[in-house]
Design an enzyme around this catalytic site. Structure first.
Site, PDB file in Angstrom:
ATOM      1  N   LYS A 257       6.456  -1.726  -1.189  1.00 18.60           N
ATOM      2  CA  LYS A 257       7.778  -1.799  -1.782  1.00 18.60           C
ATOM      3  C   LYS A 257       8.742  -0.770  -1.184  1.00 18.60           C
ATOM      4  CE  LYS A 257       5.511  -2.451  -6.212  1.00 18.60           C
ATOM      5  NZ  LYS A 257       5.289  -1.818  -7.535  1.00 18.60           N
TER       6      LYS A 257
ATOM      7  N   ASP B   4      10.031   2.754   5.442  1.00 15.53           N
ATOM      8  CA  ASP B   4      10.615   3.885   4.701  1.00 15.53           C
ATOM      9  C   ASP B   4      10.197   5.222   5.301  1.00 15.53           C
ATOM     10  OD1 ASP B   4       7.985   3.459   3.889  1.00 15.53           O
ATOM     11  OD2 ASP B   4       8.376   3.775   1.756  1.00 15.53           O
TER      12      ASP B   4
ATOM     13  N   ASP C 263       3.938   8.408   7.863  1.00 20.53           N
ATOM     14  CA  ASP C 263       3.213   9.613   7.484  1.00 20.53           C
ATOM     15  C   ASP C 263       2.028   9.744   8.452  1.00 20.53           C
ATOM     16  OD1 ASP C 263       2.525  11.762   5.808  1.00 20.53           O
ATOM     17  OD2 ASP C 263       1.342  10.504   4.491  1.00 20.53           O
TER      18      ASP C 263
END
Ligand code: IMP
Ligand code: MG
Length: 180
Positions: free
Chosen positions: A45, A102, A105
């Site tokens: 999401k 988004d 990492d």
């Protein structure tokens, strides 16, 4: 409500800074993909806010799609597999694909997903990420365009969550948890 907001730390990237960077990225994408069939894909999401803002700064025709993925990791950090649970049922072989992410990492999830998408034979594949935490990288995955590089901190807001909360904050902030 107050308890939740107490855990929001300092703002690392303001709404205005995000907006400016997305405007630039949208202009660069518009110039590069002018006249080409373009499909923007994001992995739900976390990237839904970024994709929504990015697509509105793109001035050439484009389509959008979403993937839901499930990751399975073994004991070692470098192994793992990912299953695309839904999305991209369409034939993407006629599109130049941009994955809008988004945050990168460790890079594990995205490198596996990028591999899957590459296997679906798009005309080309690029990765655009709002945030990049290079200190944490465990794979050789790198974005083609990274809007902000941040240090190794857990951040929230602008789509990014902590236990599903804070996605609606309009800025990127450090998550400070329960520290007093
Ligand atoms: P990776 O496979 O380690 O690159 O995982 C990336 C995913 O982990 C992102 O798509 C986010 O959902 C989540 N993630 C990584 N760092 C953060 C963070 O600082 N805040 C919120 N979510 C994060
Ligand atoms: Mg998340």
């Amino acid at each position: 409500m107050a308890d939740i907001m107490n855990k929001v730390g300092r703002i690392l990237i303001s709404q205005q800074e995000i907006h400016e960077a997305i405007k630039k990225a949208g202009a660069a994408i518009s110039a590069e993909y002018d006249g080409k069939p373009l499909l923007l894909v994001s992995i739900l999401k976390g990237a839904f806010v970024f994709l929504a803002d990015l697509c509105r700064e793109i001035t050439v025709p484009c389509e959008v799609d979403f993937i839901t993925a499930r990751s399975y990791y073994g004991g070692t950090s470098s192994s793992g597999s990912v299953e695309i649970v839904s999305g991209l049922e369409r034939d993407i072989s006629g599109y130049h694909v941009i994955i809008a992410e988004d945050i990168i990492d460790t890079g594990r999830t995205l490198s596996l997903i990028a591999e899957k998408i590459r296997g679906m034979s798009p005309l080309s594949l690029k990765i655009v990420t709002l945030l990049d935490k290079p200190e944490r990288r465990e794979t050789d995955l790198n974005a083609d365009l990274s809007l902000f590089t941040i240090p190794d901190l857990f951040v929230i807001g602008y789509g990014l969550d902590m236990d599903e909360r804070y996605r609606n904050l309009p800025y990127i902030a450090e998550y400070k948890g329960d520290t007093l």
